[in-house]
Design an enzyme around this catalytic site. Sequence first.
Site, PDB file in Angstrom:
ATOM      1  N   GLY A 177       0.839  -1.192   0.000  1.00  5.73           N
ATOM      2  CA  GLY A 177       0.000   0.000   0.000  1.00  5.73           C
ATOM      3  C   GLY A 177       0.871   1.237   0.000  1.00  5.73           C
ATOM      4  N   GLN A 228       2.851  10.093   1.201  1.00  2.00           N
ATOM      5  CA  GLN A 228       4.157   9.463   1.454  1.00  2.00           C
ATOM      6  C   GLN A 228       5.155   9.830   0.367  1.00  2.00           C
ATOM      7  OE1 GLN A 228       2.509   5.289   2.153  1.00  2.00           O
ATOM      8  NE2 GLN A 228       4.398   5.239   3.320  1.00  2.00           N
ATOM      9  N   CYS A 257       6.320  -0.299   7.347  1.00  2.00           N
ATOM     10  CA  CYS A 257       5.904   0.892   6.601  1.00  2.00           C
ATOM     11  C   CYS A 257       7.036   1.331   5.675  1.00  2.00           C
ATOM     12  CB  CYS A 257       5.566   2.009   7.573  1.00  2.00           C
ATOM     13  SG  CYS A 257       5.005   3.496   6.756  1.00  2.00           S
ATOM     14  N   LEU A 258       6.693   1.668   4.436  1.00  2.00           N
ATOM     15  CA  LEU A 258       7.706   2.111   3.475  1.00  2.00           C
ATOM     16  C   LEU A 258       8.362   3.409   3.931  1.00  2.00           C
ATOM     17  CD1 LEU A 258       5.894   1.388   0.084  1.00  2.00           C
ATOM     18  CD2 LEU A 258       7.446  -0.065   1.375  1.00  2.00           C
ATOM     19  N   HIS A 311      -4.087   1.391   7.773  1.00  2.00           N
ATOM     20  CA  HIS A 311      -2.721   1.919   7.768  1.00  2.00           C
ATOM     21  C   HIS A 311      -2.605   3.112   6.809  1.00  2.00           C
ATOM     22  CE1 HIS A 311       1.807   1.089   7.951  1.00  2.00           C
ATOM     23  NE2 HIS A 311       1.708   1.936   6.938  1.00  2.00           N
ATOM     24  N   GLU A 312      -3.203   2.983   5.628  1.00  2.00           N
ATOM     25  CA  GLU A 312      -3.059   4.036   4.608  1.00  2.00           C
ATOM     26  C   GLU A 312      -3.914   5.268   4.925  1.00  2.00           C
ATOM     27  OE1 GLU A 312      -0.622   3.788   2.696  1.00  2.00           O
ATOM     28  OE2 GLU A 312      -0.263   1.650   2.995  1.00  2.00           O
ATOM     29  N   HIS A 315      -2.103   7.293   7.279  1.00  2.00           N
ATOM     30  CA  HIS A 315      -1.099   8.136   6.620  1.00  2.00           C
ATOM     31  C   HIS A 315      -1.724   9.455   6.156  1.00  2.00           C
ATOM     32  CE1 HIS A 315       2.766   6.160   6.273  1.00  2.00           C
ATOM     33  NE2 HIS A 315       2.227   5.034   5.886  1.00  2.00           N
TER      34      HIS A 315
HETATM   35 ZN    ZN Z   1       3.039   3.141   5.846  1.00  2.00          ZN
END
Ligand code: ZN
Length: 174
Positions: free
Chosen positions: A25, A30, A72-73, A114-115, A118
């Site tokens: 995701g 981000q 998480c990226l 999660h997204e 963000h």
């Molecule tokens: Zn993340």
Amino acid sequence: MRVDSQLKELVDEMFEIMYEFRGVGLAANQVNLPIRLFIANPSGDKEEGPELVFINPEINKAKGSTEAEEGCLSLPGLNAHVKRNKSLHVNAYDLSGNEVNTEFDGFMARIIQHEVDHLDGVLFIDRLTDELRRPIQEQIQKFENAFETRQKSGGIPGIEAMRSEIAIWEKKYC
Ligand code: ZN
């Protein structure tokens, strides 16, 4: 909801980045895009799909409670158990500009929470209990310091900056 070709190109680019980082995701903010949008592919595999796009997502009817490990990226190398709702409904627009209202559960429900977090400026580390946060507090502090340094020296990274960091991250964390 009007979806133009420029937005479609941005979404294509986001999917490319997500696969490069081996993610499932990615939220637009981000990669420094000021849009309330996120993408997801629970398989993490371009060939397998499904590729989902959520524009202006709102979560409702969230139910149940479940705990599982997340990464998480934006925080490479950091993983922790996070409590999430088990199932939920999402109101959003898709990439054709159509309104969707769909129920999700399991892994996909976790990705969505999660997204959307963000998009609301919340990271998974903000949702940890003190007990779970303590063992990784030092790592978290390193990310916070790096972020501050970056902000002082001219802003947070955009798509190009993230791309140029991929090689470094892969060496360190994969
Ligand atoms: Zn993340």
